[in-house]
Design a protein around this motif. Structure first.
Motif, PDB file in Angstrom:
ATOM      1  N   VAL A  31      45.375  36.940  38.912  1.00 40.96           N
ATOM      2  CA  VAL A  31      44.673  35.650  38.882  1.00 40.96           C
ATOM      3  C   VAL A  31      43.330  35.772  39.596  1.00 40.96           C
ATOM      4  O   VAL A  31      42.313  35.250  39.131  1.00 40.96           O
ATOM      5  CB  VAL A  31      45.530  34.543  39.522  1.00 40.96           C
ATOM      6  N   LEU A  32      43.318  36.467  40.729  1.00 40.37           N
ATOM      7  CA  LEU A  32      42.078  36.685  41.473  1.00 40.37           C
ATOM      8  C   LEU A  32      41.057  37.425  40.620  1.00 40.37           C
ATOM      9  O   LEU A  32      39.886  37.028  40.548  1.00 40.37           O
ATOM     10  CB  LEU A  32      42.368  37.472  42.750  1.00 40.37           C
ATOM     11  N   LYS A  33      41.506  38.467  39.944  1.00 39.04           N
ATOM     12  CA  LYS A  33      40.571  39.274  39.152  1.00 39.04           C
ATOM     13  C   LYS A  33      39.995  38.461  37.995  1.00 39.04           C
ATOM     14  O   LYS A  33      38.785  38.507  37.732  1.00 39.04           O
ATOM     15  CB  LYS A  33      41.276  40.519  38.612  1.00 39.04           C
ATOM     16  N   VAL A  34      40.851  37.718  37.287  1.00 39.89           N
ATOM     17  CA  VAL A  34      40.354  36.902  36.173  1.00 39.89           C
ATOM     18  C   VAL A  34      39.446  35.794  36.698  1.00 39.89           C
ATOM     19  O   VAL A  34      38.409  35.489  36.097  1.00 39.89           O
ATOM     20  CB  VAL A  34      41.543  36.298  35.381  1.00 39.89           C
ATOM     21  N   GLY A  35      39.808  35.191  37.819  1.00 44.99           N
ATOM     22  CA  GLY A  35      38.994  34.123  38.395  1.00 44.99           C
ATOM     23  C   GLY A  35      37.617  34.587  38.808  1.00 44.99           C
ATOM     24  O   GLY A  35      36.637  33.837  38.708  1.00 44.99           O
ATOM     25  N   LEU A  36      37.513  35.827  39.270  1.00 49.06           N
ATOM     26  CA  LEU A  36      36.219  36.361  39.688  1.00 49.06           C
ATOM     27  C   LEU A  36      35.224  36.425  38.542  1.00 49.06           C
ATOM     28  O   LEU A  36      34.013  36.386  38.751  1.00 49.06           O
ATOM     29  CB  LEU A  36      36.408  37.766  40.285  1.00 49.06           C
ATOM     30  N   GLN A  37      35.716  36.503  37.328  1.00 49.34           N
ATOM     31  CA  GLN A  37      34.819  36.593  36.175  1.00 49.34           C
ATOM     32  C   GLN A  37      34.243  35.234  35.797  1.00 49.34           C
ATOM     33  O   GLN A  37      33.284  35.155  35.032  1.00 49.34           O
ATOM     34  CB  GLN A  37      35.576  37.214  35.000  1.00 49.34           C
ATOM     35  N   GLY A  38      34.824  34.157  36.351  1.00 44.92           N
ATOM     36  CA  GLY A  38      34.235  32.829  36.235  1.00 44.92           C
ATOM     37  C   GLY A  38      34.155  32.259  34.833  1.00 44.92           C
ATOM     38  O   GLY A  38      33.259  31.467  34.546  1.00 44.92           O
ATOM     39  N   VAL A  39      35.082  32.637  33.956  1.00 41.60           N
ATOM     40  CA  VAL A  39      35.090  32.111  32.583  1.00 41.60           C
ATOM     41  C   VAL A  39      36.209  31.077  32.487  1.00 41.60           C
ATOM     42  O   VAL A  39      37.389  31.421  32.484  1.00 41.60           O
ATOM     43  CB  VAL A  39      35.308  33.245  31.558  1.00 41.60           C
ATOM     44  N   ASN A  40      35.829  29.800  32.398  1.00 41.81           N
ATOM     45  CA  ASN A  40      36.830  28.726  32.439  1.00 41.81           C
ATOM     46  C   ASN A  40      37.832  28.800  31.292  1.00 41.81           C
ATOM     47  O   ASN A  40      39.013  28.501  31.476  1.00 41.81           O
ATOM     48  CB  ASN A  40      36.135  27.358  32.414  1.00 41.81           C
ATOM     49  N   ARG A  41      37.383  29.197  30.109  1.00 44.37           N
ATOM     50  CA  ARG A  41      38.294  29.218  28.960  1.00 44.37           C
ATOM     51  C   ARG A  41      39.372  30.283  29.129  1.00 44.37           C
ATOM     52  O   ARG A  41      40.380  30.274  28.406  1.00 44.37           O
ATOM     53  CB  ARG A  41      37.525  29.460  27.666  1.00 44.37           C
ATOM     54  N   VAL A  42      39.174  31.212  30.070  1.00 34.73           N
ATOM     55  CA  VAL A  42      40.179  32.241  30.336  1.00 34.73           C
ATOM     56  C   VAL A  42      40.997  31.898  31.579  1.00 34.73           C
ATOM     57  O   VAL A  42      42.229  31.944  31.565  1.00 34.73           O
ATOM     58  CB  VAL A  42      39.521  33.628  30.506  1.00 34.73           C
ATOM     59  N   ILE A  43      40.334  31.530  32.682  1.00 34.29           N
ATOM     60  CA  ILE A  43      41.060  31.319  33.930  1.00 34.29           C
ATOM     61  C   ILE A  43      41.882  30.038  33.915  1.00 34.29           C
ATOM     62  O   ILE A  43      42.974  29.990  34.505  1.00 34.29           O
ATOM     63  CB  ILE A  43      40.077  31.322  35.138  1.00 34.29           C
ATOM     64  N   SER A 102      34.341  51.923  33.291  1.00 33.69           N
ATOM     65  CA  SER A 102      33.769  51.926  31.941  1.00 33.69           C
ATOM     66  C   SER A 102      32.264  51.761  32.002  1.00 33.69           C
ATOM     67  O   SER A 102      31.691  51.373  33.017  1.00 33.69           O
ATOM     68  CB  SER A 102      34.362  50.768  31.120  1.00 33.69           C
ATOM     69  N   GLY A 103      31.615  52.033  30.882  1.00 31.31           N
ATOM     70  CA  GLY A 103      30.169  51.874  30.812  1.00 31.31           C
ATOM     71  C   GLY A 103      29.750  50.449  31.062  1.00 31.31           C
ATOM     72  O   GLY A 103      28.726  50.176  31.686  1.00 31.31           O
ATOM     73  N   ALA A 104      30.536  49.492  30.554  1.00 27.86           N
ATOM     74  CA  ALA A 104      30.203  48.081  30.738  1.00 27.86           C
ATOM     75  C   ALA A 104      30.239  47.712  32.205  1.00 27.86           C
ATOM     76  O   ALA A 104      29.417  46.941  32.683  1.00 27.86           O
ATOM     77  CB  ALA A 104      31.187  47.212  29.951  1.00 27.86           C
ATOM     78  N   LEU A 105      31.176  48.297  32.926  1.00 29.66           N
ATOM     79  CA  LEU A 105      31.272  48.009  34.355  1.00 29.66           C
ATOM     80  C   LEU A 105      30.049  48.542  35.075  1.00 29.66           C
ATOM     81  O   LEU A 105      29.456  47.866  35.915  1.00 29.66           O
ATOM     82  CB  LEU A 105      32.541  48.656  34.926  1.00 29.66           C
ATOM     83  N   GLN A 106      29.630  49.732  34.754  1.00 33.92           N
ATOM     84  CA  GLN A 106      28.487  50.332  35.440  1.00 33.92           C
ATOM     85  C   GLN A 106      27.189  49.614  35.088  1.00 33.92           C
ATOM     86  O   GLN A 106      26.321  49.434  35.931  1.00 33.92           O
ATOM     87  CB  GLN A 106      28.386  51.814  35.043  1.00 33.92           C
ATOM     88  N   ALA A 107      27.064  49.180  33.837  1.00 30.22           N
ATOM     89  CA  ALA A 107      25.802  48.594  33.396  1.00 30.22           C
ATOM     90  C   ALA A 107      25.655  47.150  33.832  1.00 30.22           C
ATOM     91  O   ALA A 107      24.573  46.711  34.195  1.00 30.22           O
ATOM     92  CB  ALA A 107      25.705  48.684  31.871  1.00 30.22           C
ATOM     93  N   GLU A 108      26.764  46.379  33.821  1.00 27.83           N
ATOM     94  CA  GLU A 108      26.664  44.941  34.057  1.00 27.83           C
ATOM     95  C   GLU A 108      27.061  44.539  35.468  1.00 27.83           C
ATOM     96  O   GLU A 108      26.865  43.398  35.870  1.00 27.83           O
ATOM     97  CB  GLU A 108      27.560  44.206  33.048  1.00 27.83           C
ATOM     98  N   GLY A 109      27.636  45.462  36.218  1.00 30.97           N
ATOM     99  CA  GLY A 109      28.051  45.109  37.569  1.00 30.97           C
ATOM    100  C   GLY A 109      29.227  44.159  37.580  1.00 30.97           C
ATOM    101  O   GLY A 109      29.335  43.301  38.443  1.00 30.97           O
ATOM    102  N   GLY A 110      30.122  44.268  36.637  1.00 36.83           N
ATOM    103  CA  GLY A 110      31.301  43.414  36.598  1.00 36.83           C
ATOM    104  C   GLY A 110      32.353  44.001  35.695  1.00 36.83           C
ATOM    105  O   GLY A 110      32.085  44.923  34.948  1.00 36.83           O
ATOM    106  N   ALA A 111      33.561  43.473  35.771  1.00 37.12           N
ATOM    107  CA  ALA A 111      34.641  43.991  34.953  1.00 37.12           C
ATOM    108  C   ALA A 111      34.548  43.452  33.537  1.00 37.12           C
ATOM    109  O   ALA A 111      34.006  42.384  33.293  1.00 37.12           O
ATOM    110  CB  ALA A 111      35.987  43.602  35.564  1.00 37.12           C
ATOM    111  N   VAL A 112      35.077  44.223  32.599  1.00 35.17           N
ATOM    112  CA  VAL A 112      35.124  43.772  31.215  1.00 35.17           C
ATOM    113  C   VAL A 112      36.092  42.588  31.127  1.00 35.17           C
ATOM    114  O   VAL A 112      37.223  42.661  31.589  1.00 35.17           O
ATOM    115  CB  VAL A 112      35.593  44.917  30.294  1.00 35.17           C
ATOM    116  N   GLN A 113      35.642  41.506  30.529  1.00 35.39           N
ATOM    117  CA  GLN A 113      36.453  40.287  30.485  1.00 35.39           C
ATOM    118  C   GLN A 113      37.564  40.417  29.454  1.00 35.39           C
ATOM    119  O   GLN A 113      37.310  40.790  28.311  1.00 35.39           O
ATOM    120  CB  GLN A 113      35.577  39.082  30.145  1.00 35.39           C
ATOM    121  N   PRO A 114      38.813  40.085  29.845  1.00 33.32           N
ATOM    122  CA  PRO A 114      39.889  40.070  28.856  1.00 33.32           C
ATOM    123  C   PRO A 114      39.758  38.834  27.982  1.00 33.32           C
ATOM    124  O   PRO A 114      39.169  37.828  28.370  1.00 33.32           O
ATOM    125  CB  PRO A 114      41.145  40.003  29.727  1.00 33.32           C
ATOM    126  N   SER A 115      40.315  38.900  26.784  1.00 36.87           N
ATOM    127  CA  SER A 115      40.343  37.712  25.945  1.00 36.87           C
ATOM    128  C   SER A 115      41.330  36.713  26.532  1.00 36.87           C
ATOM    129  O   SER A 115      42.158  37.057  27.379  1.00 36.87           O
ATOM    130  CB  SER A 115      40.765  38.086  24.518  1.00 36.87           C
TER     131      SER A 115
END
Length: 210
Positions: A31-43, A102-115
């Motif tokens: 829950v903490l990890k998903v919440g950190l991504q700040g996407v309401n439709r997911v969290i 992953s490349g997305a993590l290195q480039a964007e400074g964040g985790a890849v968002q799950p659907s």
């Protein structure tokens, strides 16, 4: 019966429920990890699933299902083995992300968002494949609630359920306050490393029957 006499068991129920769920565990870590991504439709669905699952299990415990769970060790054994396997596999993926992001993590400074679907299915598995969930909610909280006289047991259970909703809302929505810290890819690697350690420890604990 006065309102204060009803409120007191509800507050005790909330305190007891929070004491059980406010701990580092597989569900809270996710829950903490998903919440950190700040996407309401997911969290938001993730928060709803966690809190609603606790509510269903607590109500079942108050209704007397705890006795059935305690009398069915074989069922808990199957859940324990499947849950342990799931946690260890998830820990392996988290460790891989921590070691080789992953490349997305290195480039964007964040985790890849799950659907949204992936997040909901994952948190359902983390919740319902953990036998300690049944022991904590149905058996323990249910038995404590049933020690309250008469209908006060439902007020106590209501307090425990409210505590669960409060905790997951705070954890899921409040975690975004930590986003400045997690703007760096290295912070996500540390978080994935901690998640890998926690899930490995919990998986081994379930596997060994501890």
């Amino acid at each position: 019966m006065t309102f204060s006499s009803l409120l007191l068991p509800a507050l005790f129920g909330m305190g007891t429920g929070l004491a059980l769920i406010v701990a580092i565990g597989a569900q809270n870590a996710y829950v903490l990890k998903v919440g950190l991504q700040g996407v309401n439709r997911v969290i938001l669905p993730v928060i709803a699933v966690c809190a609603a699952s606790d509510a269903v299990l607590i109500i079942a415990g108050v209704a007397g299902v705890g006795a059935l769970i305690a009398a069915a060790p074989q069922a808990l054994m199957v859940v324990r083995i499947v849950g342990a396997a799931f946690l260890l596999v998830y820990a392996g993926f988290a460790a891989k992300r921590a070691i080789r992001p992953s490349g997305a993590l290195q480039a964007e400074g964040g985790a890849v968002q799950p659907s949204r679907k992936t997040a909901v299915v994952t948190v359902l598995a983390l919740t319902w494949l953990n036998p300690h969930t049944y022991l904590d909610t149905i058996v323990f909280l249910g038995s404590v609630a049933n020690q309250q006289p008469g209908d006060l047991r439902w007020w106590w259970a209501g307090g425990a359920i409210a505590g669960s909703f409060l905790w997951f809302a705070v954890l899921g929505l409040g975690s975004r306050l930590l986003k400045p810290f997690f703007a760096k890819p290295s912070s996500w690697r540390v978080l994935d490393g901690l998640i890998a350690v926690v899930m490995t420890a919990l998986g081994l604990r379930l596997l060994l029957g501890a």
